[in-house]
Design a protein around this motif. Structure first.
Motif, mmCIF file in Angstrom:
data_model
loop_
_atom_site.group_PDB
_atom_site.id
_atom_site.type_symbol
_atom_site.label_atom_id
_atom_site.label_comp_id
_atom_site.label_asym_id
_atom_site.label_seq_id
_atom_site.Cartn_x
_atom_site.Cartn_y
_atom_site.Cartn_z
ATOM 1 N N GLU A 106 4.689 28.416 -3.122
ATOM 2 C CA GLU A 106 5.701 27.218 -2.889
ATOM 3 C C GLU A 106 6.516 26.750 -1.852
ATOM 4 N N PHE A 126 2.604 19.511 2.816
ATOM 5 C CA PHE A 126 3.206 19.927 4.316
ATOM 6 C C PHE A 126 2.034 20.711 4.573
ATOM 7 N N SER A 127 1.983 21.513 3.876
ATOM 8 C CA SER A 127 -0.007 22.421 4.257
ATOM 9 C C SER A 127 -1.035 21.654 4.776
ATOM 10 N N ARG A 128 -0.799 20.099 4.395
ATOM 11 C CA ARG A 128 -2.497 19.812 4.382
ATOM 12 C C ARG A 128 -1.330 18.478 5.710
ATOM 13 N N PHE A 157 8.067 25.737 1.763
ATOM 14 C CA PHE A 157 7.926 24.722 2.188
ATOM 15 C C PHE A 157 9.433 24.434 3.147
ATOM 16 N N ALA A 210 -1.375 30.201 -2.242
ATOM 17 C CA ALA A 210 -0.468 29.011 -1.450
ATOM 18 C C ALA A 210 0.520 29.427 -1.410
ATOM 19 N N SER A 261 5.130 21.420 -1.468
ATOM 20 C CA SER A 261 3.831 22.512 -0.042
ATOM 21 C C SER A 261 2.954 21.939 0.206
ATOM 22 N N GLN A 262 2.624 21.968 -0.368
ATOM 23 C CA GLN A 262 0.999 21.342 -0.530
ATOM 24 C C GLN A 262 0.780 19.849 0.556
#
Length: 318
Positions: A31, A282-284, A33, A29, A279-280
């Motif tokens: 890092e 934002f992704s979620r 963002f 994925a 980062s996650q």
């Protein structure tokens, strides 16, 4: 003996699996963002660099330190590795970019972590005031709480008000929608969390515990901590809709059922994934919940990540 060995073997397997989960997630994925490539020119004055007149309190992603007053706790090479969560002083944490401090005290006003005590809280306040005297527009959230199992220092609320005086930003829900410039020249949001003494009231110079919330999970397993932090963050309303600070602590804690009891190697299992956590988020789809992130052994990359998201929010990119 056989049962103990079996448990340790199982624990080692779980730990290896959890480390791999996060490493694989980082590899696949990444890092990146909004703001991940941003680096403040001056970390000591990063709020000034983002324009205090535009920087609204609830838009800030605040870099914080966990157990901030433990840089000199215990005996070096003896008890210190089991309790030290920061290796640099309060002043240097602030100069590196930290803007939220986590201070634990006991009845004699000394800073402590569990059964170990270190310098007086006077040292913390002196270093905070020194930092603020050298800067113009940096705001600090100073959390001071009575350590679990300890007694409240007598009349500690009065002592804090006497020591910090006009620097204190008084407890007020409207603060979250104000800019840094509107709060100046006051510089400190001081959250006082006693165990038995009366809590601060609305309008007081100090803030009560309900204004700084988190969901602590006591574990040395990195993916377990990462996932728990992500779950609880997702359950929060957006920062712009809250009248309190919400903190995510990117830390792992030594456990008595494991032979590794030193803080540094345990907390490093999850500490290095702080940028992945952002980062996650934002992704979620719930990066708008991000507000306070805290870490053991603060470093510049962690500060840059928090400031980067804050900058992206100001630019309308996050």
């Amino acid at each position: 003996m056989g049962s103990l060995v079996s448990k340790q073997v199982a624990k080692r397997k779980s730990l290896a699996t959890e480390k791999k989960v996060l490493a694989d997630l980082k590899a696949t994925a990444g890092e990146d963002f909004p703001g991940s490539d941003y680096h403040p020119q001056d970390r000591k004055n990063w709020m000034s660099g983002l324009d205090p007149g535009k920087l609204v309190v609830d838009k800030i992603v605040w870099p914080g330190t966990h157990d901030s007053g433990t840089d000199r706790i215990g005996v070096p090479l003896v008890s210190r590795p089991f309790a030290q969560c920061q290796s640099c002083s309060i002043y240097n944490q602030l100069a590196t970019g930290a803007r939220v401090l986590d201070i634990r005290v006991q009845g004699d006003r000394r800073v402590c972590h569990g059964i170990l005590a270190t310098y007086s809280v006077d040292v913390v306040l002196e270093r905070v005031k020194r930092f603020l005297a050298e800067t113009q527009s940096e705001i600090i959230v100073l959390e001071i709480r009575t350590e679990f199992g300890k007694e409240d220092p007598p009349e500690f609320d009065k002592y804090l008000v006497e020591q910090l005086g006009d620097l204190l930003i008084h407890q007020d829900d409207d603060v979250f929608q104000k800019t840094v410039a509107e709060l100046l020249p006051r510089r400190i949001i001081c959250v006082w969390k006693p165990r038995k003494s009366p809590a601060p009231k609305a309008g007081d110079p100090l803030w009560s515990s309900g204004y700084l919330k988190d969901n602590w999970i006591d574990t040395d397993l990195p993916s377990t901590k990462f996932d728990s932090n992500m779950k609880h963050l997702a359950e929060q309303p957006p920062a712009s809709a809250r009248k309190y600070f919400y903190r995510v602590e990117n830390t792992a804690t030594p456990q008595t059922d494991n032979p590794i009891l030193c803080v540094r190697p345990v907390t490093d299992r999850v500490r290095k994934f702080s940028r992945l956590f952002i980062s996650q988020a934002f992704s979620r789809g719930f990066a708008d919940r991000l507000q306070i992130l805290s870490i053991d052994f603060i470093d510049e990359a962690f500060v840059d990540a928090c400031v980067g998201v804050t900058h992206a929010r100001l630019e309308g990119k996050a």
